[in-house]
Structures are given as structure tokens and as C-alpha cells.
Scaffold this active site. Structure first.
Site, PDB file in Angstrom:
ATOM      1  N   TYR A  42       0.705  -1.269  -0.088  1.00 63.62           N
ATOM      2  CA  TYR A  42       0.043  -0.013  -0.012  1.00 63.62           C
ATOM      3  C   TYR A  42       0.833   1.306   0.003  1.00 63.62           C
ATOM      4  CZ  TYR A  42      -4.011  -3.067   1.115  1.00 63.62           C
ATOM      5  OH  TYR A  42      -5.001  -3.854   0.969  1.00 63.62           O
ATOM      6  N   LYS A  71       3.740 -15.424   2.590  1.00 61.64           N
ATOM      7  CA  LYS A  71       3.873 -16.582   1.183  1.00 61.64           C
ATOM      8  C   LYS A  71       5.258 -16.605   0.992  1.00 61.64           C
ATOM      9  CE  LYS A  71       1.622 -18.115  -2.115  1.00 61.64           C
ATOM     10  NZ  LYS A  71       0.736 -19.549  -1.923  1.00 61.64           N
ATOM     11  N   ASP A 105      -2.678 -18.761   1.821  1.00 63.57           N
ATOM     12  CA  ASP A 105      -3.544 -19.266   1.207  1.00 63.57           C
ATOM     13  C   ASP A 105      -4.310 -20.532   2.240  1.00 63.57           C
ATOM     14  OD1 ASP A 105      -1.244 -20.288   0.796  1.00 63.57           O
ATOM     15  OD2 ASP A 105      -1.605 -21.125  -1.161  1.00 63.57           O
ATOM     16  N   ASP A 110      -5.685  -6.927   5.482  1.00 65.49           N
ATOM     17  CA  ASP A 110      -6.764  -6.439   4.888  1.00 65.49           C
ATOM     18  C   ASP A 110      -7.999  -7.543   4.654  1.00 65.49           C
ATOM     19  OD1 ASP A 110      -8.456  -4.582   4.027  1.00 65.49           O
ATOM     20  OD2 ASP A 110      -7.316  -3.733   2.518  1.00 65.49           O
ATOM     21  N   ASP A 112     -11.218  -9.071   6.830  1.00 61.81           N
ATOM     22  CA  ASP A 112     -12.620  -9.057   6.536  1.00 61.81           C
ATOM     23  C   ASP A 112     -13.219 -10.398   6.617  1.00 61.81           C
ATOM     24  OD1 ASP A 112     -12.477  -6.207   6.315  1.00 61.81           O
ATOM     25  OD2 ASP A 112     -13.501  -6.188   4.361  1.00 61.81           O
TER      26      ASP A 112
END
Ligand code: NAD
Length: 358
Positions: free
Chosen positions: A142, A188, A220, A244, A248
Site C-alpha cells: 500500500y 507467502k 492461502d 486487510d 474482513d
């Protein structure tokens, strides 16, 4: 008597409605535990644009840095959805997090037994869910440079330094010490160089916390674990983008966005806000669920003002209100009686003052 200053940024839509109830409960907890909280309201988001043409007006920016903690409602207004620069309400929030140096975002997720029906996940999988997501908030894709778009290519850069990883990892390990002493670090590392650095750094920090168990998961697999075995997660530590998305996903477990609080902490005063947005579809009707904002006031007491007993009192009162069957419309089953935003806030404040135990 100890005195604290809390800057209140109600923002837009349902923000002012839920924030008023959070302040009511905050004051009740302060009264019960013998300290004073002075609050003052400042504009942010679309309210900031209306007041000063800026989603984070200079007066607000000056006030938050002087405060002991910041309580925020929500930002966002349909009329400014296409606005640019500092006239975009959401830009005010990003600027605020940066200004406060808030590098660690904490999102606790619990599922109250009485509300299991509200979740799309099978009730037996929700038993014992009590997790905390610690998301790095000021680094990664970001913010990384270079970034940009030209002709038919675009680039974002995922960049982290050892010190950025280390400071947020310490927040996660410290939090785990007050919980089930288990940190799940998500990356990852089988593909990304940044994740290799993340994994090595977190493993090194873990050496300072021999009483906390550390496991590493690929993102994952972590996404699957969150819905398949959510009760197996205690503290989930991850970088900005993964956090992020996963936070959620975890929010879905509870059944309503209106219940979830968050804390963003770092170098300056902490920023405490419900996870939901300004909900323009229900704004101004007095029906919004204030519990996410009220629980954010609980986090403010715990992490912003270091008043854990007052924070416990707020958490107990929220549980007790739900056990008593108090429901805003987002939580009610068909035909079930509902209460409005203000009534629920008043009832929770009364329960705080009664010093309920659960
Ligand atoms: P939202 O969270 O505002 O609303 C999503 C849905 O959840 C809506 O149906 C809403 O009515 C419901 N909801 C949300 N909070 C609730 C509550 N407390 N009680 C009952 N129901 C509740 O998300 P959205 O609709 O995608 O976004 C609306 C605006 O909010 C946009 O401008 C968006 O950019 C902004 N937003 C701000 C924040 C923030 O301030 N941190 C976060 C997310 C979205």
C-alpha cells in the site's frame, strides 16, 4: 484524579450516532473506576471537507497529536465517492493513521454464543472462537515505491524492512502473553522474498518470547483455516495486504459488521474505531448497532489509556447486554424485538455502572 484527553472524530453517516454511545459508555467506565476523560469533537472525512475543504482538517490533525487517544466513528459519503486528493473522505483516514504512526492494527474477533445463528459459518465451528488479528498497517504494497501505471503496465512494490517487521511482531507476541500464548504468522514465503524476510524476522523475535508458541502459515492455507477451524487461531500476525483481506474474512464469523472493534497503535496516540463504514443506507435513522464503537471504546481504555479494569467492565457489559437479548435490527431474527442505537448505548452504560459480572 487522573485526567485523560480523548479526541473524538465522529465522521460521517452513522459515525456520529455510534460514537455518541461509545462516549456515553466510556464516561460510565471512567466514573466507575475513578478517573476523568475529557472529550472534544473534531471533524474528519466528509464532515472535514464540509468544514474546511479537507478530509483531515489542520485543526483535527493538531488536536489528535495532543490527545491521549483518538476515538473515530466512520468516514465516507456517497456525494464524495468520486472526489480526489484530500477531498476524498477515506484519504483523511489514511492520513490520520500515518500522522499517528499507527503501524499495528488490532482486530479482536469473538463470537457470542447467543449470536451464532447470525453467522454464515456452521455453529459447531464457532464454539470457542476468540482470535486477534495483528495487521501491519503502514508498510507493504500500500505504500511501497515505485508504484504507478503507464500504458499497458502497472507496478506496486511490496517492501518491508527488518525494523518494520520487528515492531509489529512484538505487538503480536506481547498480546499473545495476555491470551493463549500462540502466534500464527502468515506469509507467502514459498514465493515472495519479502515473506522470507518476514518469516526470518518473526522467528528471531520469537526467541525473546519462549513462553509463546509460534507457527508459520502460508496465506492461502490461513484463509482456509479461518473458516474451517477458526477456534484454533489465537493471535494471527500478518503484513498489510494479507491482513486487510484476512481481517474482513474473519469479520464474517461474527455475523454482523456492526459488532467489531479495532485499535491502531504505534508511535503516537492510539486510534480506536469500529470496523464498519459510514453505512449511508441506514444513517440518520437511529438503528445502527453501536456495539462495535462501544467495544472500540473498550480497546481505547485497554490500549490507549492503560485502564484494563475499566476495559473489562465495558467488555462485560457488552456481553451482558447481548445475553439479556438486546438486539439492534442487524442482529435480530425475524419477528424478534429490537432496540435503537441510543437505547442500546444507554443500557450498556447502565450495565457498566452496575458493575455487572459475567
Ligand atoms: P459499511 O460498513 O458502511 O456498510 C456495509 C453494510 O453493513 C451496510 O448494509 C450497512 O448498513 C451495514 N452496517 C455497517 N455498520 C453497521 C452497524 N453499525 N449497524 C448495522 N448495520 C451496519 O460499508 P460500505 O457500504 O461498503 O461503505 C459505506 C461508506 O463507508 C463508503 O464511503 C466507504 O468508503 C466507507 N467505509 C469507511 C470505513 C471506515 O471509516 N473505517 C470502513 C469501510 C467503509
Amino acid at each position: 484524579m487522573t485526567r485523560y484527553r480523548v479526541a473524538v472524530l465522529p465522521g460521517d453517516g452513522i459515525g456520529p450516532e455510534v460514537t455518541a454511545e461509545a462516549v456515553r459508555v466510556l464516561q460510565a467506565a471512567a466514573e466507575l473506576h475513578g478517573f476523568t476523560v475529557e472529550t472534544a469533537d473534531y471533524a474528519v472525512g466528509a464532515a472535514g471537507v464540509a468544514e474546511a475543504g479537507d478530509a483531515l482538517p489542520p485543526a483535527t490533525a493538531a488536536a489528535v497529536t495532543q490527545a491521549d487517544a483518538v476515538l473515530l466513528g466512520a468516514v465516507g459519503h456517497p456525494s464524495l465517492a468520486a472526489a480526489e486528493g484530500r477531498r476524498r473522505p477515506e484519504a483523511g483516514l489514511l492520513a490520520l493513521r500515518k500522522l499517528l504512526g499507527a503501524y499495528a492494527n488490532l482486530r479482536p474477533v469473538t463470537v457470542h454464543p447467543a449470536l451464532r445463528h447470525a453467522s454464515p459459518i456452521r455453529p459447531d465451528r464457532l464454539e470457542g472462537v476468540d482470535l486477534l488479528i495483528v495487521r501491519e498497517l503502514l508498510g507493504g504494497l500500500y505504500y511501497g515505491q515505485p508504484r504507478g501505471r503507464e500504458a499497458d503496465t502497472a507496478v506496486n512494490t511490496m517492501r518491508y524492512s527488518v525494523s518494520e517487521i520487528e515492531r509489529v511482531a512484538r505487538v503480536a507476541f506481547e498480546a499473545a502473553r495476555g491470551r493463549r500464548r500462540h502466534v500464527t504468522s502468515v506469509d507467502k514465503a514459498n514465493v515472495l522474498e519479502v515473506s522470507g524476510l518476514w518469516r526470518d524476522t518473526v522467528a528471531r523475535v520469537a526467541g525473546d518470547y519462549p513462553d509463546v508458541r509460534l507457527e508459520h502459515l502460508y496465506v492461502d492455507y490461513a484463509a482456509m483455516r479461518l473458516v474451517a477451524q477458526p477456534a484454533a487461531v489465537d493471535v494471527l500476525l500478518t503484513e498489510n495486504l494479507f491482513g486487510d483481506i484476512l481481517s474482513d474474512e474473519a469479520a464474517v464469523l461474527t455475523g454482523s459488521l456492526g459488532l467489531l472493534p479495532s485499535a491502531s497503535i504505534g508511535d503516537g496516540p492510539g486510534l480506536f474505531e469500529p470496523v464498519h463504514g459510514s453505512a449511508p443506507d441506514i444513517a440518520g435513522r437511529g438503528v445502527a448497532n453501536p456495539l462495535g464503537a462501544i467495544a472500540s471504546a473498550g480497546l481505547l481504555l485497554r490500549h490507549g489509556l492503560n485502564q484494563p479494569e475499566a476495559a473489562d467492565a465495558v467488555d462485560r457489559a457488552v456481553v451482558s447486554a447481548l445475553e439479556a437479548g438486546l438486539r439492534t435490527q442487524d442482529l435480530a431474527r425475524p419477528g424478534e424485538a429490537t432496540v435503537g442505537t441510543r437505547e442500546l448505548g444507554e443500557r450498556v452504560a447502565a450495565l457498566v455502572l452496575q458493575g455487572v459480572s459475567v
